[in-house]
Design an enzyme around this catalytic site. Sequence first.
Site, short mmCIF file in Angstrom:
data_model
loop_
_atom_site.label_atom_id
_atom_site.label_comp_id
_atom_site.label_asym_id
_atom_site.label_seq_id
_atom_site.Cartn_x
_atom_site.Cartn_y
_atom_site.Cartn_z
N ARG A 35 0.83 -1.21 0.00
CA ARG A 35 0.00 0.00 0.00
C ARG A 35 0.86 1.26 0.00
O ARG A 35 0.42 2.31 -0.50
CB ARG A 35 -0.95 0.00 1.20
CG ARG A 35 -2.16 -0.89 0.96
CD ARG A 35 -3.05 -0.94 2.17
NE ARG A 35 -4.38 -1.43 1.83
CZ ARG A 35 -5.30 -1.77 2.72
NH1 ARG A 35 -5.03 -1.66 4.02
NH2 ARG A 35 -6.49 -2.18 2.34
N LYS A 200 -13.13 -13.56 7.50
CA LYS A 200 -13.88 -12.41 8.03
C LYS A 200 -15.30 -12.43 7.48
O LYS A 200 -15.70 -11.61 6.65
CB LYS A 200 -13.18 -11.11 7.66
CG LYS A 200 -11.82 -10.95 8.35
CD LYS A 200 -11.09 -9.73 7.84
CE LYS A 200 -9.61 -9.80 8.18
NZ LYS A 200 -8.78 -9.11 7.19
N GLY A 353 -6.40 -7.88 1.46
CA GLY A 353 -5.03 -8.11 1.90
C GLY A 353 -4.67 -9.58 2.00
O GLY A 353 -3.60 -10.01 1.55
N GLY A 377 -12.35 -4.48 1.77
CA GLY A 377 -13.75 -4.07 1.89
C GLY A 377 -14.13 -3.04 0.83
O GLY A 377 -15.24 -3.08 0.29
C1 3PG Z 1 -8.37 -1.87 5.37
O1 3PG Z 1 -7.27 -2.29 5.72
O2 3PG Z 1 -9.30 -2.62 5.06
C2 3PG Z 1 -8.56 -0.39 5.26
O3 3PG Z 1 -7.38 0.28 5.54
C3 3PG Z 1 -9.68 0.06 6.15
O4 3PG Z 1 -9.39 -0.27 7.49
P1 3PG Z 1 -10.61 -0.56 8.48
O5 3PG Z 1 -11.24 -1.85 8.02
O6 3PG Z 1 -10.00 -0.65 9.85
O7 3PG Z 1 -11.57 0.61 8.35
#
Ligand code: 3PG
Length: 397
Positions: A35, A200, A353, A377
């Site tokens: 990233r 998740k 990720g 997400g």
């Molecule tokens: C992620 O890693 O999915 C984004 O950086 C958003 O992070 P978060 O899910 O803690 O809002």
Amino acid sequence: MLKTIAELPVSGKRVLVRADLNVPLDGGRVADDTRITASLPTLTELAARGAKVIVCAHLGRPGGQPDQRYSLAPVAARLGELLGRPVPLAADTAGLSAQAAVGAMGPGDLVMLENLRFNDEETSKDDAVRGGFAARLASLADLYVGDGFGSMHRKHASVYDVALLLPHAAGHLVQAEVAALSRLTGQIRRPYVVVLGGAKVTDKFSAIGSLLPIADEILVGGAMAFPFLVAEGHKVGTSLLDTGQIGAAGDYLSRSGGKIALPSDLIVATGADAPAAGAPPEVVAAAAIPADRMALDIGPTTARSFAASLHTAGTVFWNGPMGRFEVPAYARGTRAVARAMAEGSAFTVIGGGDTVAAVHELGFPDSAFGYISTGGGASLEFVEGKTLPGIAALEDR
Ligand code: 3PG
Ligand code: MG
């Protein structure tokens, strides 16, 4: 339309850039800088054009107060290594330290603000509270660039509200993400196959409902499969089951028109640990998981059938590994999906990720896929057809 940074007169101006630098750490060092490298094109261009580049980002979920375990210091250090010059880190996000750091900048300089989520206003559900913090952030800058694609599904002060307060544009990463992911909305080369997995489940399960009318087939693996198996009346042993999704799973199945493909067989074990060297994989029918066994991967028959769908697909979106790929004995299903995507002629997109880490760990080059999204997400919500707050705020109305 999203304005590009080429359209912003940035020279000599203070430019606040919201990046997504939420990277995994390992003992105080950045474990995967994907990233950070994805954010470089925008940051280097702005600095080269004489902007004063103020980088803001979050790291983890510190819960709205300063917590040094979530300091962006390792990220600032890595960014400095990649840029070949140190990137100073303010001790706060929009307080005295940030103001002083910005006040000392010259054209072409970069500074990073400390973790946005050290401030509970950043993620507040109250528009006025978020707006107050956004105003403090905005007071540091003349212009705003949204480039943190992975966070754009969050209606947070730095993602949404501040964009409304300053002249703005979308950075190179966001432009690239939107261009690639737009091929999965609207005119889609069919058949369009979606692969969903991972652990998740709560976060992602509702995506199945949104994707049913859009996709031609949804291949479900990982822990996403268990609520479906239970909804079909099967037992899943000690597998990672999100019981809160069983009702939704039954609903999706009843209106799926046969589009949802579930595992027919699974690899099971008594625990999640690596099995003894040389131990043969224990394969069971998905409808017959023993009570003392945990399913850790899709089985060989399922892997072949998923691969066959992927070979003939026109477009593929994949989010979530098929099993506990970190353990080689449970990586076969994930590898089979990655290989089939690499071999086929579909336009393929990977998001999330864990999924990106899986294909890297299994040795697939980025070039094996059409596009690798930095969002998890965020990319999922984009392909669901949802409006991402961070993008909506950058649209010119
Ligand atoms: C992620 O890693 O999915 C984004 O950086 C958003 O992070 P978060 O899910 O803690 O809002
Ligand atoms: Mg996330």
